[in-house]
Design a protein around this motif. Structure first.
Motif, PDB file in Angstrom:
ATOM      1  N   VAL A   1     -16.171  -4.214  13.922  1.00 61.12           N
ATOM      2  CA  VAL A   1     -15.401  -4.634  12.418  1.00 61.12           C
ATOM      3  C   VAL A   1     -16.238  -3.755  11.515  1.00 61.12           C
ATOM      4  O   VAL A   1     -15.608  -3.167  10.676  1.00 61.12           O
ATOM      5  CB  VAL A   1     -15.421  -6.117  12.292  1.00 61.12           C
ATOM      6  N   LYS A   2     -17.717  -3.767  11.768  1.00 66.03           N
ATOM      7  CA  LYS A   2     -18.530  -2.840  10.693  1.00 66.03           C
ATOM      8  C   LYS A   2     -18.306  -1.614  10.899  1.00 66.03           C
ATOM      9  O   LYS A   2     -18.072  -0.798   9.880  1.00 66.03           O
ATOM     10  CB  LYS A   2     -19.944  -3.311  10.689  1.00 66.03           C
TER      11      LYS A   2
ATOM     12  N   ILE B   1     -13.755   1.677  21.996  1.00 66.28           N
ATOM     13  CA  ILE B   1     -15.259   1.614  21.374  1.00 66.28           C
ATOM     14  C   ILE B   1     -16.074   1.575  22.789  1.00 66.28           C
ATOM     15  O   ILE B   1     -16.054   0.703  23.408  1.00 66.28           O
ATOM     16  CB  ILE B   1     -15.079   0.566  20.345  1.00 66.28           C
ATOM     17  N   ASP B   2     -16.775   2.616  22.648  1.00 73.21           N
ATOM     18  CA  ASP B   2     -18.046   2.705  23.933  1.00 73.21           C
ATOM     19  C   ASP B   2     -19.467   2.118  23.365  1.00 73.21           C
ATOM     20  O   ASP B   2     -19.825   2.655  22.480  1.00 73.21           O
ATOM     21  CB  ASP B   2     -18.068   3.806  24.330  1.00 73.21           C
ATOM     22  N   VAL B   3     -20.074   0.999  24.171  1.00 79.28           N
ATOM     23  CA  VAL B   3     -21.067   0.495  23.738  1.00 79.28           C
ATOM     24  C   VAL B   3     -22.101   0.412  24.970  1.00 79.28           C
ATOM     25  O   VAL B   3     -21.647   0.135  25.980  1.00 79.28           O
ATOM     26  CB  VAL B   3     -20.696  -0.969  23.150  1.00 79.28           C
ATOM     27  N   MET B   4     -23.447   0.563  24.700  1.00 74.47           N
ATOM     28  CA  MET B   4     -24.308   0.567  25.652  1.00 74.47           C
ATOM     29  C   MET B   4     -25.490  -0.660  25.188  1.00 74.47           C
ATOM     30  O   MET B   4     -25.587  -0.753  23.981  1.00 74.47           O
ATOM     31  CB  MET B   4     -25.098   1.871  25.703  1.00 74.47           C
ATOM     32  N   MET B   5     -26.040  -1.251  26.180  1.00 70.41           N
ATOM     33  CA  MET B   5     -26.878  -2.412  25.990  1.00 70.41           C
ATOM     34  C   MET B   5     -28.200  -1.699  26.121  1.00 70.41           C
ATOM     35  O   MET B   5     -28.214  -1.151  27.350  1.00 70.41           O
ATOM     36  CB  MET B   5     -26.357  -3.779  26.657  1.00 70.41           C
ATOM     37  N   ASP B   6     -29.007  -2.313  25.361  1.00 68.71           N
ATOM     38  CA  ASP B   6     -30.483  -1.778  25.711  1.00 68.71           C
ATOM     39  C   ASP B   6     -31.169  -3.010  26.667  1.00 68.71           C
ATOM     40  O   ASP B   6     -30.426  -4.221  26.880  1.00 68.71           O
ATOM     41  CB  ASP B   6     -31.078  -1.547  24.651  1.00 68.71           C
TER      42      ASP B   6
ATOM     43  N   LYS C   1     -33.087  -5.392  26.020  1.00 69.34           N
ATOM     44  CA  LYS C   1     -33.020  -6.653  25.264  1.00 69.34           C
ATOM     45  C   LYS C   1     -31.733  -7.046  24.927  1.00 69.34           C
ATOM     46  O   LYS C   1     -31.533  -8.116  24.359  1.00 69.34           O
ATOM     47  CB  LYS C   1     -34.043  -6.422  23.857  1.00 69.34           C
ATOM     48  N   ARG C   2     -30.733  -6.537  25.691  1.00 72.27           N
ATOM     49  CA  ARG C   2     -29.269  -6.962  25.477  1.00 72.27           C
ATOM     50  C   ARG C   2     -28.791  -6.685  24.007  1.00 72.27           C
ATOM     51  O   ARG C   2     -28.084  -7.404  23.574  1.00 72.27           O
ATOM     52  CB  ARG C   2     -29.023  -8.411  25.882  1.00 72.27           C
ATOM     53  N   LYS C   3     -29.250  -5.737  23.289  1.00 70.90           N
ATOM     54  CA  LYS C   3     -28.874  -5.242  22.113  1.00 70.90           C
ATOM     55  C   LYS C   3     -27.919  -4.124  22.101  1.00 70.90           C
ATOM     56  O   LYS C   3     -28.103  -3.282  22.602  1.00 70.90           O
ATOM     57  CB  LYS C   3     -30.051  -4.696  21.168  1.00 70.90           C
ATOM     58  N   PRO C   4     -26.667  -4.501  21.472  1.00 68.80           N
ATOM     59  CA  PRO C   4     -25.382  -3.403  21.809  1.00 68.80           C
ATOM     60  C   PRO C   4     -25.656  -2.359  20.701  1.00 68.80           C
ATOM     61  O   PRO C   4     -26.191  -2.336  19.652  1.00 68.80           O
ATOM     62  CB  PRO C   4     -24.083  -3.983  21.406  1.00 68.80           C
TER      63      PRO C   4
ATOM     64  N   LYS D   1     -24.058 -15.013  21.698  1.00 67.57           N
ATOM     65  CA  LYS D   1     -24.566 -14.259  20.863  1.00 67.57           C
ATOM     66  C   LYS D   1     -24.218 -12.779  21.137  1.00 67.57           C
ATOM     67  O   LYS D   1     -23.859 -11.975  20.000  1.00 67.57           O
ATOM     68  CB  LYS D   1     -25.916 -14.303  21.283  1.00 67.57           C
ATOM     69  N   ILE D   2     -23.929 -12.305  22.282  1.00 63.64           N
ATOM     70  CA  ILE D   2     -23.561 -10.936  22.632  1.00 63.64           C
ATOM     71  C   ILE D   2     -22.088 -10.658  22.133  1.00 63.64           C
ATOM     72  O   ILE D   2     -21.680  -9.683  21.590  1.00 63.64           O
ATOM     73  CB  ILE D   2     -23.661 -10.446  24.286  1.00 63.64           C
ATOM     74  N   TRP D   3     -21.132 -11.608  22.428  1.00 66.02           N
ATOM     75  CA  TRP D   3     -19.786 -11.598  22.126  1.00 66.02           C
ATOM     76  C   TRP D   3     -19.728 -11.339  20.594  1.00 66.02           C
ATOM     77  O   TRP D   3     -18.825 -10.590  19.954  1.00 66.02           O
ATOM     78  CB  TRP D   3     -19.035 -12.498  22.441  1.00 66.02           C
ATOM     79  N   LEU D   4     -20.405 -12.130  19.806  1.00 61.61           N
ATOM     80  CA  LEU D   4     -20.438 -12.043  18.298  1.00 61.61           C
ATOM     81  C   LEU D   4     -20.684 -10.609  17.764  1.00 61.61           C
ATOM     82  O   LEU D   4     -20.362 -10.200  16.906  1.00 61.61           O
ATOM     83  CB  LEU D   4     -21.242 -13.206  17.658  1.00 61.61           C
ATOM     84  N   LYS D   5     -22.077 -10.161  18.452  1.00 60.50           N
ATOM     85  CA  LYS D   5     -22.605  -8.960  18.113  1.00 60.50           C
ATOM     86  C   LYS D   5     -21.664  -7.654  18.491  1.00 60.50           C
ATOM     87  O   LYS D   5     -21.429  -6.905  17.505  1.00 60.50           O
ATOM     88  CB  LYS D   5     -23.811  -8.669  18.917  1.00 60.50           C
TER      89      LYS D   5
END
Length: 422
Positions: free
Chosen positions: A319-320, A356-361, A363-366, A309-313
């Motif tokens: 992409v978006k 691309i720098d991403v942070m997880m909250d 609830k593991r939302k990127p 799920k995380i990888w797909l997100k």
């Protein structure tokens, strides 16, 4: 001139060091073989050893002198001269940047504007950027967010100057006064900054805040109408960069602790608590870890379904984000490069590796933090060297794997045939 001699430029044979016509050479002495042409790689504006090594591993000739680089097959530029090179990139060449990518995505304020536009059009699909404002332009709207008591907000905001990097100039605040002062100073200096709602409940590893550095390759091909179709690839590894001070929700006492709140490697590497990596195999310890380890960690803690799920997100986020600027990139490419007289038969001539720098909250939302169009390929640890070597090798294979040393002649022939056909 190309660094490797072409078949047409082989010099006459010589005997015993004296210049002699080929016919005068001894019949017993073998004629020298013609030097085979090879692909040339312009590294005159790149100091990264891992990049040059990847080119050499393919049998390419690396050119370090700018005077000899103009006619190279591949140009890899890692400094501010990018714009000067676009006008030199012929249709048979490749260059590691898209015209317009820097202004469209890598500038924090432009990224914020582009994402805000997409959020208005596709609200549910673009919820991976924290609420963001641009100073000084959005100060009035930001002020309204403070409610009836404008002196201080319950929300915590993080301010990032548009023109700085590596954590410079960033600060956290709850005070409208400080935001107003920053906006006034920026207006005077004709500068700008982004203000974002700070993620106060991030996902933690060993009690430390972290971010993910993803490597996203953007390439392209001509579509049936002669326009740009993007081809994007997310590298299946990357970096996990941890803070060096145990995380606590920001308070007046901890808000200025950069090693607690900022995940930038440039900030934390100077901390006495920084733990350097010593082995590529040990990719799950220390202050810098691998993305592959992180995904294994997620699977161990939360299950395989959560990992997928995380990888797909993460893929969807990348992409978006790039899709928001596809029309801009297409227009910039046709305007920046020399005209293609082959009708696109040599392929799309540019590609780009975005950091691309991403942070997880919690609830593991990127959440998308920022984009770097000049990600560092410095290899100051075994883990860095391993990840960036594999990344560079795959990038060159995907974007330049079909190039040949004869591409210039092939292009000239195609252009001539097309011109004669009318």
């Amino acid at each position: 001139q190309p660094a490797a001699a072409s078949e047409d430029s082989v010099q006459p044979a010589t005997a015993r060091g004296s210049a002699q016509p080929a016919a005068a050479a001894s019949a017993t002495e073998p004629r020298p073989k013609k030097k085979a042409a090879c692909i040339t790689f312009n590294a005159s504006h790149s100091d990264y050893e891992v990049v040059a090594a990847a080119a050499e591993a393919r049998g390419w000739k690396v050119v370090k002198s700018g005077d000899k680089a103009n006619h190279c097959n591949v140009h890899w530029i890692d400094d501010g001269t990018i714009g000067d090179w676009f006008k030199k990139v012929e249709p048979w060449m490749r260059v590691n940047h898209f015209p317009g990518m820097n202004n469209a995505l890598a500038r924090k304020t432009r990224l914020a504007r582009n994402m805000a536009r997409m959020q208005r059009l596709f609200t549910k699909a673009y919820q991976f950027l924290p609420p963001t404002w641009v100073l000084p332009d959005d100060l009035a709207d930001l002020e309204r967010r403070f409610g009836p008591d404008p002196a201080e907000s319950k929300m915590i905001y993080i301010v990032k100057p548009d023109h700085l990097c590596q954590g410079k100039g960033i600060f956290l605040t709850t005070e409208l006064r400080r935001l107003k002062n920053a906006a006034a100073e920026m207006r005077t200096k004709n500068e700008s900054a982004v203000v974002q709602r700070y993620i106060t409940r991030p996902m933690l590893i060993d009690g430390l805040k972290f971010d993910l550095r993803l490597y996203f390759l953007v390439a392209g091909k001509f579509n049936a109408e002669g326009g740009l179709d993007l081809r994007c690839f997310l590298f299946r590894d990357g970096l996990v960069r941890l803070c060096t001070t145990a995380y606590e929700a920001p308070t007046a006492e901890t808000m200025d602790n950069k090693c607690m709140h900022l995940t930038n490697y440039a900030v934390n590497k100077h901390s006495s608590e920084f733990q350097a990596n010593t082995s590529a195999e040990e990719d799950g310890t220390g202050s810098k870890r691998s993305l592959r380890w992180f995904l294994r960690y997620v699977e161990e803690m939360y299950g395989e379904k959560e990992r997928r799920k995380i990888w797909l997100k993460l893929m969807g986020l990348c992409v978006k984000t790039v899709l928001t600027v596809q029309p801009t990139l297409e227009g910039e490419c046709f305007g920046a490069f020399p005209r293609d007289l082959s009708g696109g038969q040599m392929g799309w001539r540019c590609f780009e590796v975005l950091g691309i720098d991403v942070m997880m909250d919690g609830k593991r939302k990127p959440y998308l933090i920022e984009i770097n169009h000049l990600p560092s390929f410095t290899t100051d640890s075994p883990l860095d060297e391993d990840i960036k070597r594999r990344l560079t090798e795959q990038v060159l294979e995907l974007t330049c794997g079909t190039l040949t040393a004869r591409d210039r002649k092939i292009y000239e022939q195609l252009a001539r045939e097309r011109r004669e056909a009318g």
